[in-house]
Write a protein that holds these residues in place. Sequence first.
Motif, PDB file in Angstrom:
ATOM      1  N   SER A   1      55.358  43.427  37.746  1.00 35.47           N
ATOM      2  CA  SER A   1      54.590  44.040  36.309  1.00 35.47           C
ATOM      3  C   SER A   1      53.340  43.735  36.419  1.00 35.47           C
ATOM      4  O   SER A   1      52.596  44.423  35.426  1.00 35.47           O
ATOM      5  CB  SER A   1      55.628  43.261  35.357  1.00 35.47           C
ATOM      6  N   LEU A   2      52.948  42.613  37.149  1.00 38.32           N
ATOM      7  CA  LEU A   2      51.337  42.366  36.858  1.00 38.32           C
ATOM      8  C   LEU A   2      50.647  41.968  38.361  1.00 38.32           C
ATOM      9  O   LEU A   2      51.579  41.621  39.352  1.00 38.32           O
ATOM     10  CB  LEU A   2      51.122  41.041  36.245  1.00 38.32           C
ATOM     11  N   ILE A   3      49.605  42.841  38.725  1.00 36.12           N
ATOM     12  CA  ILE A   3      48.918  42.333  39.859  1.00 36.12           C
ATOM     13  C   ILE A   3      47.572  41.800  39.729  1.00 36.12           C
ATOM     14  O   ILE A   3      47.113  42.187  38.403  1.00 36.12           O
ATOM     15  CB  ILE A   3      48.956  43.417  41.136  1.00 36.12           C
ATOM     16  N   TYR A   4      46.768  41.450  40.641  1.00 39.18           N
ATOM     17  CA  TYR A   4      45.386  40.978  40.352  1.00 39.18           C
ATOM     18  C   TYR A   4      44.464  42.224  40.517  1.00 39.18           C
ATOM     19  O   TYR A   4      44.845  43.427  41.227  1.00 39.18           O
ATOM     20  CB  TYR A   4      45.035  39.721  41.191  1.00 39.18           C
ATOM     21  N   SER A   5      43.362  42.100  39.441  1.00 42.94           N
ATOM     22  CA  SER A   5      42.706  43.343  39.438  1.00 42.94           C
ATOM     23  C   SER A   5      41.930  44.079  40.669  1.00 42.94           C
ATOM     24  O   SER A   5      41.576  45.137  40.515  1.00 42.94           O
ATOM     25  CB  SER A   5      41.460  43.226  38.439  1.00 42.94           C
ATOM     26  N   GLY A   6      41.881  43.148  41.729  1.00 44.86           N
ATOM     27  CA  GLY A   6      41.232  43.659  42.779  1.00 44.86           C
ATOM     28  C   GLY A   6      39.860  43.226  42.869  1.00 44.86           C
ATOM     29  O   GLY A   6      38.987  43.590  44.031  1.00 44.86           O
ATOM     30  N   GLU A   7      39.309  42.561  42.022  1.00 48.06           N
ATOM     31  CA  GLU A   7      37.949  42.053  41.833  1.00 48.06           C
ATOM     32  C   GLU A   7      37.719  40.790  42.369  1.00 48.06           C
ATOM     33  O   GLU A   7      36.649  40.028  42.083  1.00 48.06           O
ATOM     34  CB  GLU A   7      37.344  42.501  40.497  1.00 48.06           C
ATOM     35  N   PHE A   8      39.006  39.726  42.846  1.00 45.32           N
ATOM     36  CA  PHE A   8      39.006  38.445  42.808  1.00 45.32           C
ATOM     37  C   PHE A   8      38.169  37.604  41.682  1.00 45.32           C
ATOM     38  O   PHE A   8      37.614  36.705  41.830  1.00 45.32           O
ATOM     39  CB  PHE A   8      38.488  38.128  44.165  1.00 45.32           C
ATOM     40  N   ALA A   9      38.783  38.158  40.580  1.00 44.66           N
ATOM     41  CA  ALA A   9      38.043  37.329  39.140  1.00 44.66           C
ATOM     42  C   ALA A   9      39.263  36.649  38.587  1.00 44.66           C
ATOM     43  O   ALA A   9      38.941  36.122  37.281  1.00 44.66           O
ATOM     44  CB  ALA A   9      37.239  38.481  38.393  1.00 44.66           C
ATOM     45  N   GLY A  10      40.126  36.640  39.245  1.00 42.80           N
ATOM     46  CA  GLY A  10      41.433  35.756  38.453  1.00 42.80           C
ATOM     47  C   GLY A  10      42.044  36.694  37.351  1.00 42.80           C
ATOM     48  O   GLY A  10      42.788  36.024  36.614  1.00 42.80           O
ATOM     49  N   GLU A  11      41.745  38.075  37.267  1.00 43.67           N
ATOM     50  CA  GLU A  11      42.331  38.726  36.090  1.00 43.67           C
ATOM     51  C   GLU A  11      43.521  39.594  36.370  1.00 43.67           C
ATOM     52  O   GLU A  11      43.598  40.338  37.750  1.00 43.67           O
ATOM     53  CB  GLU A  11      41.029  39.686  35.755  1.00 43.67           C
ATOM     54  N   LYS A  12      44.497  39.413  35.706  1.00 46.26           N
ATOM     55  CA  LYS A  12      45.910  40.072  36.013  1.00 46.26           C
ATOM     56  C   LYS A  12      46.073  41.394  35.191  1.00 46.26           C
ATOM     57  O   LYS A  12      45.456  41.485  34.038  1.00 46.26           O
ATOM     58  CB  LYS A  12      47.036  39.397  35.820  1.00 46.26           C
ATOM     59  N   ILE A  13      46.289  42.516  35.647  1.00 47.92           N
ATOM     60  CA  ILE A  13      46.741  43.818  35.215  1.00 47.92           C
ATOM     61  C   ILE A  13      48.032  44.404  35.431  1.00 47.92           C
ATOM     62  O   ILE A  13      48.544  43.959  36.181  1.00 47.92           O
ATOM     63  CB  ILE A  13      45.316  44.825  35.713  1.00 47.92           C
ATOM     64  N   PRO A  14      48.488  45.323  34.529  1.00 46.16           N
ATOM     65  CA  PRO A  14      49.615  45.777  34.632  1.00 46.16           C
ATOM     66  C   PRO A  14      49.667  46.526  36.022  1.00 46.16           C
ATOM     67  O   PRO A  14      48.648  47.413  36.323  1.00 46.16           O
ATOM     68  CB  PRO A  14      49.881  46.814  33.442  1.00 46.16           C
ATOM     69  N   GLY A  15      50.819  46.417  36.903  1.00 47.69           N
ATOM     70  CA  GLY A  15      51.029  47.253  38.166  1.00 47.69           C
ATOM     71  C   GLY A  15      52.154  46.442  38.812  1.00 47.69           C
ATOM     72  O   GLY A  15      52.519  45.282  38.501  1.00 47.69           O
ATOM     73  N   HIS A  16      52.286  47.025  40.158  1.00 48.76           N
ATOM     74  CA  HIS A  16      53.263  46.480  40.871  1.00 48.76           C
ATOM     75  C   HIS A  16      52.802  46.421  42.293  1.00 48.76           C
ATOM     76  O   HIS A  16      51.748  47.125  42.697  1.00 48.76           O
ATOM     77  CB  HIS A  16      54.736  46.838  40.797  1.00 48.76           C
ATOM     78  N   GLY A  17      53.277  45.406  43.084  1.00 43.78           N
ATOM     79  CA  GLY A  17      52.791  45.001  44.588  1.00 43.78           C
ATOM     80  C   GLY A  17      53.250  46.451  45.339  1.00 43.78           C
ATOM     81  O   GLY A  17      53.957  47.235  45.198  1.00 43.78           O
ATOM     82  N   VAL A  18      52.669  46.384  46.743  1.00 37.22           N
ATOM     83  CA  VAL A  18      53.031  47.277  47.776  1.00 37.22           C
ATOM     84  C   VAL A  18      54.394  47.460  47.987  1.00 37.22           C
ATOM     85  O   VAL A  18      55.029  48.369  48.165  1.00 37.22           O
ATOM     86  CB  VAL A  18      52.196  47.348  48.856  1.00 37.22           C
ATOM     87  N   THR A  19      55.065  46.339  48.466  1.00 39.65           N
ATOM     88  CA  THR A  19      56.574  46.271  48.552  1.00 39.65           C
ATOM     89  C   THR A  19      57.407  46.691  47.503  1.00 39.65           C
ATOM     90  O   THR A  19      58.236  47.488  47.463  1.00 39.65           O
ATOM     91  CB  THR A  19      56.674  44.848  49.275  1.00 39.65           C
ATOM     92  N   THR A  20      57.108  46.169  46.121  1.00 42.54           N
ATOM     93  CA  THR A  20      57.929  46.443  45.165  1.00 42.54           C
ATOM     94  C   THR A  20      57.731  47.942  44.757  1.00 42.54           C
ATOM     95  O   THR A  20      58.838  48.629  44.459  1.00 42.54           O
ATOM     96  CB  THR A  20      57.262  45.813  43.910  1.00 42.54           C
ATOM     97  N   ALA A  21      56.576  48.729  44.997  1.00 44.14           N
ATOM     98  CA  ALA A  21      56.337  50.089  44.665  1.00 44.14           C
ATOM     99  C   ALA A  21      57.269  50.910  45.549  1.00 44.14           C
ATOM    100  O   ALA A  21      58.101  51.682  45.370  1.00 44.14           O
ATOM    101  CB  ALA A  21      54.887  50.449  45.117  1.00 44.14           C
ATOM    102  N   LEU A  22      57.174  50.533  47.114  1.00 44.58           N
ATOM    103  CA  LEU A  22      58.062  51.192  48.010  1.00 44.58           C
ATOM    104  C   LEU A  22      59.472  50.992  47.599  1.00 44.58           C
ATOM    105  O   LEU A  22      60.351  51.954  47.509  1.00 44.58           O
ATOM    106  CB  LEU A  22      57.802  50.852  49.403  1.00 44.58           C
TER     107      LEU A  22
END
Length: 160
Positions: free
Chosen positions: A116-137
């Motif tokens: 339900s949460l992943i890190y934002s992609g900016e290595f800033a410690g911020e979590k955003i709604p989303g799911h990981g690659v394995t969970t998505a598949l």
Amino acid sequence: MKKVLVSACLMGQKVRYDGNALPQESQAFQRLTQLADIVTFCPEVAGGLPTPRPPAEINVADGDLVIAGKGKVISVDAIDVTQQFALGAQKTLDLCQQQNIEIAVLTESSPSCGSSLIYSGEFAGEKIPGHGVTTALLRQHGIKVFSQFTVEDALAELEL
Ligand code: SF4
């Protein structure tokens, strides 16, 4: 007894990027291990990544976009590890399909296993709604994915 896929790090295996595990001691998790035939797996290790390894984040807000070839997984040292993450996801799906696994409890916020949460992609410690690659598949193929924080929901699904 139904089989449930559980992230290897939640079962105490030291496979996380930092070389540690994330063992669970909640009552719900203990109940899960009693009621289900637990199958442990680590998508990132299966995808060929070493342990320990540099942390990585999805550079778009969603694992589905990585699966669709519209996003990447990049390590903190700027290495593109998309291929390893995609391979790990595919191996996880193969395992679930071979063993008729329909329920998974995976580690929240991981770029592979987050549900339900992943890190934002900016290595800033911020979590955003989303799911990981394995969970998505897995979800694209009808497998129900929960986290260590929603084990009660996984138990309810297991008992249906
Ligand atoms: Fe744990 Fe999943 Fe990360 Fe492997 S990929 S260490 S199972 S969270």
